[in-house]
Design an enzyme around this catalytic site. Sequence first.
Site, PDB file in Angstrom:
ATOM      1  N   SER A  22       0.699  -1.270  -0.061  1.00  0.00           N
ATOM      2  CA  SER A  22      -0.126  -0.109  -0.243  1.00  0.00           C
ATOM      3  C   SER A  22       0.762   1.053   0.038  1.00  0.00           C
ATOM      4  CB  SER A  22      -0.934  -0.016   1.322  1.00  0.00           C
ATOM      5  OG  SER A  22      -0.078  -0.167   2.451  1.00  0.00           O
ATOM      6  N   ASN A 108      -3.318  -2.227  12.379  1.00  0.00           N
ATOM      7  CA  ASN A 108      -4.819  -2.252  12.127  1.00  0.00           C
ATOM      8  C   ASN A 108      -5.411  -0.927  12.639  1.00  0.00           C
ATOM      9  OD1 ASN A 108      -4.335  -4.775  11.030  1.00  0.00           O
ATOM     10  ND2 ASN A 108      -5.494  -5.729  12.599  1.00  0.00           N
ATOM     11  N   THR A 153     -38.931  23.841 -17.756  1.00  0.00           N
ATOM     12  CA  THR A 153     -39.110  22.311 -17.087  1.00  0.00           C
ATOM     13  C   THR A 153     -38.913  21.326 -18.442  1.00  0.00           C
ATOM     14  OG1 THR A 153     -41.393  22.490 -17.208  1.00  0.00           O
ATOM     15  CG2 THR A 153     -40.407  23.088 -15.256  1.00  0.00           C
ATOM     16  N   HIS A 154     -38.656  20.101 -18.335  1.00  0.00           N
ATOM     17  CA  HIS A 154     -38.521  19.320 -19.334  1.00  0.00           C
ATOM     18  C   HIS A 154     -37.599  19.750 -20.629  1.00  0.00           C
ATOM     19  CE1 HIS A 154     -41.673  17.288 -17.570  1.00  0.00           C
ATOM     20  NE2 HIS A 154     -42.498  18.636 -17.391  1.00  0.00           N
ATOM     21  N   SER A 275     -10.831  23.687 -32.275  1.00  0.00           N
ATOM     22  CA  SER A 275     -10.964  22.721 -33.190  1.00  0.00           C
ATOM     23  C   SER A 275      -9.484  22.619 -34.086  1.00  0.00           C
ATOM     24  CB  SER A 275     -12.002  22.721 -33.934  1.00  0.00           C
ATOM     25  OG  SER A 275     -11.555  21.735 -35.197  1.00  0.00           O
ATOM     26  N   LYS A 281     -14.272  27.263 -34.420  1.00  0.00           N
ATOM     27  CA  LYS A 281     -15.049  26.467 -33.159  1.00  0.00           C
ATOM     28  C   LYS A 281     -14.368  27.205 -31.962  1.00  0.00           C
ATOM     29  CE  LYS A 281     -16.667  22.734 -32.804  1.00  0.00           C
ATOM     30  NZ  LYS A 281     -18.110  22.544 -32.618  1.00  0.00           N
ATOM     31  N   GLU A 288     -16.872  20.030 -20.194  1.00  0.00           N
ATOM     32  CA  GLU A 288     -17.006  18.554 -20.714  1.00  0.00           C
ATOM     33  C   GLU A 288     -16.285  17.475 -19.749  1.00  0.00           C
ATOM     34  OE1 GLU A 288     -18.047  18.752 -25.313  1.00  0.00           O
ATOM     35  OE2 GLU A 288     -16.491  19.325 -24.731  1.00  0.00           O
TER      36      GLU A 288
HETATM   37  N1  ARG Z   1      -1.583  -1.393   4.762  1.00  0.00           N
HETATM   38  C1  ARG Z   1      -2.649  -1.879   5.731  1.00  0.00           C
HETATM   39  C2  ARG Z   1      -3.943  -1.181   5.250  1.00  0.00           C
HETATM   40  O1  ARG Z   1      -3.814  -0.219   4.535  1.00  0.00           O
HETATM   41  C3  ARG Z   1      -2.341  -1.583   6.904  1.00  0.00           C
HETATM   42  C4  ARG Z   1      -2.826  -2.582   7.944  1.00  0.00           C
HETATM   43  C5  ARG Z   1      -1.994  -3.892   7.647  1.00  0.00           C
HETATM   44  N2  ARG Z   1      -2.524  -4.734   8.779  1.00  0.00           N
HETATM   45  C6  ARG Z   1      -2.100  -6.087   8.417  1.00  0.00           C
HETATM   46  N3  ARG Z   1      -2.683  -6.883   9.399  1.00  0.00           N
HETATM   47  N4  ARG Z   1      -1.712  -6.544   7.514  1.00  0.00           N
HETATM   48  O2  ARG Z   1      -4.767  -1.542   5.620  1.00  0.00           O
END
Ligand code: ARG
Length: 466
Positions: A22, A108, A153-154, A275, A281, A288
């Site tokens: 991550s 965690n 409307t519409h 364009s 244009k 957009e």
């Molecule tokens: N990189 C993990 C996340 O974003 C962090 C927690 C990882 N915990 C684990 N038990 N592998 O959730």
Amino acid sequence: MNLRAGRLSKKMNDEAAYYTSSLEFDKRIFQADIDCNIAHTTMLKEEGIILKEDAEKIVQALNELKSEGIEALDLDPSVEDIHMAVENYVTNKIGETAGFMHTAKSRNDQVATDLRLVLKEEIESLKKDILKFMDKILDMAEDHADTVWIGYTHLQHAQPTTLAHHLLAYANALKRDYQRLKDAYKRVDMNPLGSAALTTTSFPINRRRTTQLLGFSSMMDNSIDGVSSRDFIAETVFALTMLCSTLSKICEELIIWSTHEFAFLEISDEFSSTSSIMPQKKNPDVAEIARAKSAIMQGELNTILTILKALPYSYNRDLQEITPHLWNAVDNSKEMLNIVCDMLITVKINKKRPLEQANSNFSTVTDVADLIVKEKNLPFRVAHKIVGRMVTSAIKEGIKPSDIDSEFLDIISKDVTGKSLNLDDEMLKKALDPYENVKMRNVWGGCSPEAVNKIIHKLRVYIKDQ
Ligand code: ARG
């Protein structure tokens, strides 16, 4: 610090390490991760859970990392995530003592805390930007309280209004988008730290203290919930998706109104393209692209909700995959908000054209029906029928709304009810005049300049009170 040295004997397959890392989207929580570690370590020291001198060494190393910046970290995918990268940095600096900072803490609860800390800041900055946009819309509305506009409307001509009144529809929608974010913030602002892996810890930690050190308003009441809930992300991203939907509708109107057919306004050159083959244009590419990018938000929201659906409690690594979608949603909406704001406030309004439209296509005749009801005490349904017939024959005979007079109306009235109405021509003219129509709608929330100014004032006060 090699996490795998205990339970696992082989290093992770390179592709699998890259696949599950991550680190890339954890960069956003780098500062928050340091703050979280400092708060936790400080609390461990204060509660006598770790030695004062160890805690001080840890905090000093963390502060050094803060000033050196993320470049000081080893971000190899085998490191897994930012939490490990930070811990490795501290270990390299002060040796094994670094390991004490992980007492009574898990990645965690740490990642959940970091995400909340960063998201709180992002919401605050988005909230400010929304208020800024609202304020600029109010300036524009002030300038256009008398600018007759045609309401649809519409997507068919409905009734005359003013540009200010229409702009206040945007401002009120943005106010609700703002309120939704403000409300979501309350549920982001809760501290999960101390949940540890899922059941807290047997160390006598002081969760109130880390809550205070990190500036959270409250702490979470259940550690399983603390590590596994991401509804705070889902609802924030919903609020942002809704915001982008508001912005996308504004873009859509700028695109339509800037066409040759409408010609109600011109988008500034700064927000237009041309364009490569058609030299004449002027294209609304920015509007957009923004309209299309609002679709990304719905995709991100859907991805987040789908990851969450049916996940068993408590922490699952699936939760990690929510993070990049959160940042993408935050960045996308921030960008869109600022671009649409700048594009809207720099348009050039062509006052003549909407007035012409309001004058030419019977958009004022609701007031003729209202006049019949008021003056002749006829039920609205009867008046509606007479006026409907009047419009049909005016179109057939090529009579313009401004040429309708009492005599013409009476031919129709006699046909429908057997009686003349004998309406005063002056009153009829007034009923058919777009600006008179606008002025008469003086109800709260209506389009008369007076009613519009009340709402501008109300919104100004609201913005000031935030
Ligand atoms: N990189 C993990 C996340 O974003 C962090 C927690 C990882 N915990 C684990 N038990 N592998 O959730």
